[in-house]
Design a protein around this motif. Structure first.
Motif, mmCIF file in Angstrom:
data_model
loop_
_atom_site.group_PDB
_atom_site.id
_atom_site.type_symbol
_atom_site.label_atom_id
_atom_site.label_comp_id
_atom_site.label_asym_id
_atom_site.label_seq_id
_atom_site.Cartn_x
_atom_site.Cartn_y
_atom_site.Cartn_z
ATOM 1 N N TYR A 28 0.834 -1.209 0.000
ATOM 2 C CA TYR A 28 0.000 0.000 0.000
ATOM 3 C C TYR A 28 0.865 1.255 0.000
ATOM 4 O O TYR A 28 0.607 2.217 -0.746
ATOM 5 C CB TYR A 28 -0.934 0.004 1.214
ATOM 6 C CG TYR A 28 -1.587 1.346 1.420
ATOM 7 C CD1 TYR A 28 -2.628 1.769 0.595
ATOM 8 C CD2 TYR A 28 -1.146 2.221 2.420
ATOM 9 C CE1 TYR A 28 -3.202 3.010 0.753
ATOM 10 C CE2 TYR A 28 -1.718 3.461 2.594
ATOM 11 C CZ TYR A 28 -2.748 3.864 1.759
ATOM 12 O OH TYR A 28 -3.312 5.097 1.899
ATOM 13 N N SER A 32 0.413 3.733 -3.182
ATOM 14 C CA SER A 32 -0.568 4.806 -2.995
ATOM 15 C C SER A 32 -0.002 6.133 -3.460
ATOM 16 O O SER A 32 1.149 6.493 -3.158
ATOM 17 C CB SER A 32 -0.967 4.913 -1.518
ATOM 18 O OG SER A 32 -1.825 6.020 -1.334
ATOM 19 N N ASP A 178 -3.008 -3.657 -7.952
ATOM 20 C CA ASP A 178 -3.344 -2.238 -7.785
ATOM 21 C C ASP A 178 -4.801 -2.038 -7.361
ATOM 22 O O ASP A 178 -5.109 -1.163 -6.539
ATOM 23 C CB ASP A 178 -3.078 -1.484 -9.094
ATOM 24 C CG ASP A 178 -1.589 -1.323 -9.348
ATOM 25 O OD1 ASP A 178 -0.819 -1.477 -8.365
ATOM 26 O OD2 ASP A 178 -1.193 -1.042 -10.483
ATOM 27 N N ILE A 181 -5.204 -3.240 -3.648
ATOM 28 C CA ILE A 181 -4.380 -2.452 -2.731
ATOM 29 C C ILE A 181 -4.859 -1.004 -2.696
ATOM 30 O O ILE A 181 -5.135 -0.441 -1.632
ATOM 31 C CB ILE A 181 -2.900 -2.530 -3.134
ATOM 32 C CG1 ILE A 181 -2.366 -3.954 -2.925
ATOM 33 C CG2 ILE A 181 -2.068 -1.535 -2.300
ATOM 34 C CD1 ILE A 181 -2.351 -4.399 -1.488
ATOM 35 N N GLN A 182 -4.947 -0.356 -3.840
ATOM 36 C CA GLN A 182 -5.236 1.083 -3.855
ATOM 37 C C GLN A 182 -6.726 1.379 -3.715
ATOM 38 O O GLN A 182 -7.124 2.238 -2.929
ATOM 39 C CB GLN A 182 -4.706 1.685 -5.167
ATOM 40 C CG GLN A 182 -3.181 1.625 -5.280
ATOM 41 C CD GLN A 182 -2.686 2.375 -6.516
ATOM 42 O OE1 GLN A 182 -3.078 3.509 -6.745
ATOM 43 N NE2 GLN A 182 -1.829 1.736 -7.298
ATOM 44 N N GLY A 186 -6.919 0.380 0.238
ATOM 45 C CA GLY A 186 -6.497 1.774 0.407
ATOM 46 C C GLY A 186 -7.666 2.708 0.638
ATOM 47 O O GLY A 186 -7.580 3.644 1.434
ATOM 48 N N GLU A 190 -7.868 4.823 4.009
ATOM 49 C CA GLU A 190 -7.818 6.296 3.929
ATOM 50 C C GLU A 190 -9.082 6.931 4.520
ATOM 51 O O GLU A 190 -9.028 8.026 5.094
ATOM 52 C CB GLU A 190 -7.630 6.721 2.467
ATOM 53 C CG GLU A 190 -6.224 6.433 1.960
ATOM 54 C CD GLU A 190 -6.150 6.319 0.440
ATOM 55 O OE1 GLU A 190 -7.166 6.663 -0.222
ATOM 56 O OE2 GLU A 190 -5.109 5.881 -0.076
#
Length: 607
Positions: A28, A32, A178, A181-182, A186, A190
């Protein structure tokens, strides 16, 4: 401002051959777009293998991000204090496990989840449970052998159930690409980071507002005024004064003799008549028609005999002091022997019946004679028209002498032997009462003074009303001034004749009246407190003068505006300024605060 993330667990399969697989946290951080300036360091365990990796980075531009990644659960067993500290300082907790390692998941569920729940007690830290990997054996077998197989998979329902136990958010990441994870992991991470920052920002704002509120200029605190001196009243010694009159025999106007004239017992008509209708009849204060009780008339005739010509003729202006005492013969020898005890009983207020009975028993040592004497005493104390029992005599203890008949002789010519001339008027009185109650008058009537041989005694320096109030106190042991000024005049008269208790009564009356006066009335009254202060000092009323000075100081804002304030001496002014309320310091602080409020242009938040 910073965000602390703590990650526990290993996302790798225990039998995985890919040892270079990146961890979830590191994946991450490097992928990110919000993360920058990544730095990492390792914390080694006691055997040298990495236990916890610390990452530091920046997120959202200038927010410091601190991540502790602990892939080994043994930290809870080997170093519980460190693991607890990590959880206690965490803003977000991430728990990772591989869906293909059922044994590790079961160990996490049975051993470490209870520890995490205990550490999170009373904390509202968001928890993310990440189930990582693609299940390799499809639908897991349910046979007993497969439950012990390390290749058994952790089902989605088991992961969701674990998330419910911890109140956590459950995520399944099939691969660390991706998207997962993002976008997936993520995005959730966030979101919680933004929530944490908002909470910290809100708490910081509240703390800042609280600090600003504390730093804001506060209005000055007005302290309570100094406590004024407390005046204690003096106990009454009225009964003692009258009893002492019998002991010293000053101004005696009655002499009792036995029939053989062998002994003499002196007494005072005014005291005897104050408690007995029989003595009123004997000394011609009342007639048999006034008494209306044959038993009292018979007892007076059978018990006593006034010697012919001994009783003075009634005079409107009182009896001259040169006339010798009235001679009274006591016909009953047994009663005559107990007469001193009977007189002590009468002079003590005629209420100690039990003591009289005990004294007569001790003296006569004959029960029949004792009853005989007590019957005579009961007849002496008898109220006309009523039966007089022992119970009635004992109830006399609630009828003190000054609450019975002595008040009836106040300001009357009956039995009077002195007349005061004051402001053109005459006031009759009785020397026995005056001598018993006032030491100055005792010296005046028994010393080498003109008043000792005069019937008419002039009085100067006091008004008639004030002198009458003074005499009323001597007769009744009570007074009730009509005003503060009258109380001050009575205080001056009491000081003139050295009657200390009456001075204290007047002082307490003045203080009570002034204390109950509202500020508005105190500001508008024509009564001069400074004048009262001067008089109190001049007439040696130290307690009152000290109290009045404190009273002026306590009401400084009122008295400082009055013209009489200028009449205070330098010493008095200095005392008032030193003890003034409110103080100069408070008024200065109040002015500064008002100026501050005005300069800030503060307005009412409600309006």
């Amino acid at each position: 401002m910073s965000v602390n993330i703590v990650a526990f667990g290993n996302e790798r399969d225990g039998f995985s051959e890919d040892s270079q697989q990146l961890s979830l946290i590191w994946s991450y951080l490097v992928r990110s777009a919000l993360i920058s300036q990544i730095d990492s360091s390792l914390s080694a365990s006691h055997i040298g293998s990495p236990v916890c990796t610390e990452y530091q980075a920046c997120v959202f531009g200038n927010v410091r991000l601190v991540v502790h990644d602990c892939p080994v659960w043994d930290i809870f067993d080997s170093d519980w204090y460190t693991s607890r500290s990590l959880i206690g300082g965490a803003d977000i907790i991430v728990i990772k496990y591989s869906v293909n390692d059922k044994t590790s998941f079961q160990e996490l569920k049975d051993s470490y989840v209870p520890m995490i729940k205990k550490a999170l007690n009373h904390c509202s830290v968001p928890v993310i449970i990440s189930a990582i990997g693609a299940r390799k054996n499809g639908v897991p077998c349910t046979c007993p052998l497969c439950t012990l197989d390390r290749r058994s998979c952790v089902t989605t329902s088991e992961g969701v159930q674990l998330a419910k136990e911890l109140g956590a958010t459950y995520l399944e990441l099939h691969t660390l690409n991706d998207f997962y994870i993002q976008k997936y992991f993520g995005g959730v991470l966030e979101y919680f980071m933004i929530q944490s920052l908002n909470q910290k920002s809100s708490a910081k704002m509240k703390k800042r507002k609280k600090a600003q509120k504390c730093q804001r200029v506060q209005p000055p605190q007005l302290e309570q005024p100094e406590k004024m001196p407390i005046l204690k009243g003096e106990a009454s010694h009225y009964d003692t004064d009258l009893h002492n009159l019998l002991c010293c025999c000053q101004c005696a106007d009655v002499a009792f003799y036995p029939e053989d004239l062998s002994t003499v017992v002196e007494a005072h008509k005014i005291i005897l008549c104050s408690v007995s209708h029989l003595f009123m009849l004997l000394f011609e204060v009342k007639t048999p028609a006034d008494i209306c009780d044959a038993s009292i008339v018979r007892m007076a005739q059978s018990l006593f005999a006034v010697e012919a010509g001994a009783a003075p003729p009634p005079a409107p202006h009182g009896v001259p002091p040169c006339v010798p005492p009235v001679r009274v013969v006591v016909k009953d020898p047994v009663f005559c022997s107990c007469l001193p005890d009977v007189l002590h009983f009468i002079y003590s207020g005629a209420f100690q019946w039990d003591r009289l009975e005990e004294d007569i028993k001790k003296k006569l040592k004959d029960l029949e004679k004792t009853e005989h004497v007590l019957e005579k005493v009961k007849c002496i104390l008898k109220i006309p028209g009523k039966l007089n029992t022992v119970k009635d005599c004992r109830s006399q203890q609630i009828k003190r002498l000054y609450n019975t008949s002595l008040r009836l002789f106040f300001n009357t010519p009956v039995l009077a032997d002195v007349i005061f001339k004051i402001q053109g008027a005459t006031v009759p009185a009785h020397r026995a009462v005056l001598v018993a109650r006032c030491e100055v008058m005792a010296a005046m009537f028994n010393g080498n003074y003109l008043e000792a041989n005069s019937v008419l005694v002039p009085v100067y320096g006091v008004s008639k009303d004030t002198f009458l109030s003074f005499l009323e106190y001597l007769y009744t042991d009570s007074c009730c001034p009509a005003s503060i000024l009258q109380a001050m005049s009575l205080l001056i008269c009491a000081e003139m004749y050295q009657v200390v208790r009456l001075q204290h009564i007047c002082e307490l009356y003045i203080i009570t009246q002034l204390q109950s006066m509202p500020s508005r009335e105190l500001a508008s009254t024509s009564l001069s407190i400074v004048s009262l202060l001067k008089k109190a000092k001049f007439h040696n009323s130290d307690c009152l003068s000290t109290w009045l000075l404190h009273f002026i100081a306590t009401n400084y804002l009122i008295f400082s505006q009055k013209p009489e304030f200028q009449d205070l001496s330098v010493e008095e002014r200095n005392f008032v300024e030193m003890h003034r309320w409110p103080s100069n310091l408070y008024l200065k602080q109040l002015a500064d605060y008002r100026n501050y409020v005005h300069s800030q242009k503060c307005h009412c938040t409600v309006m």
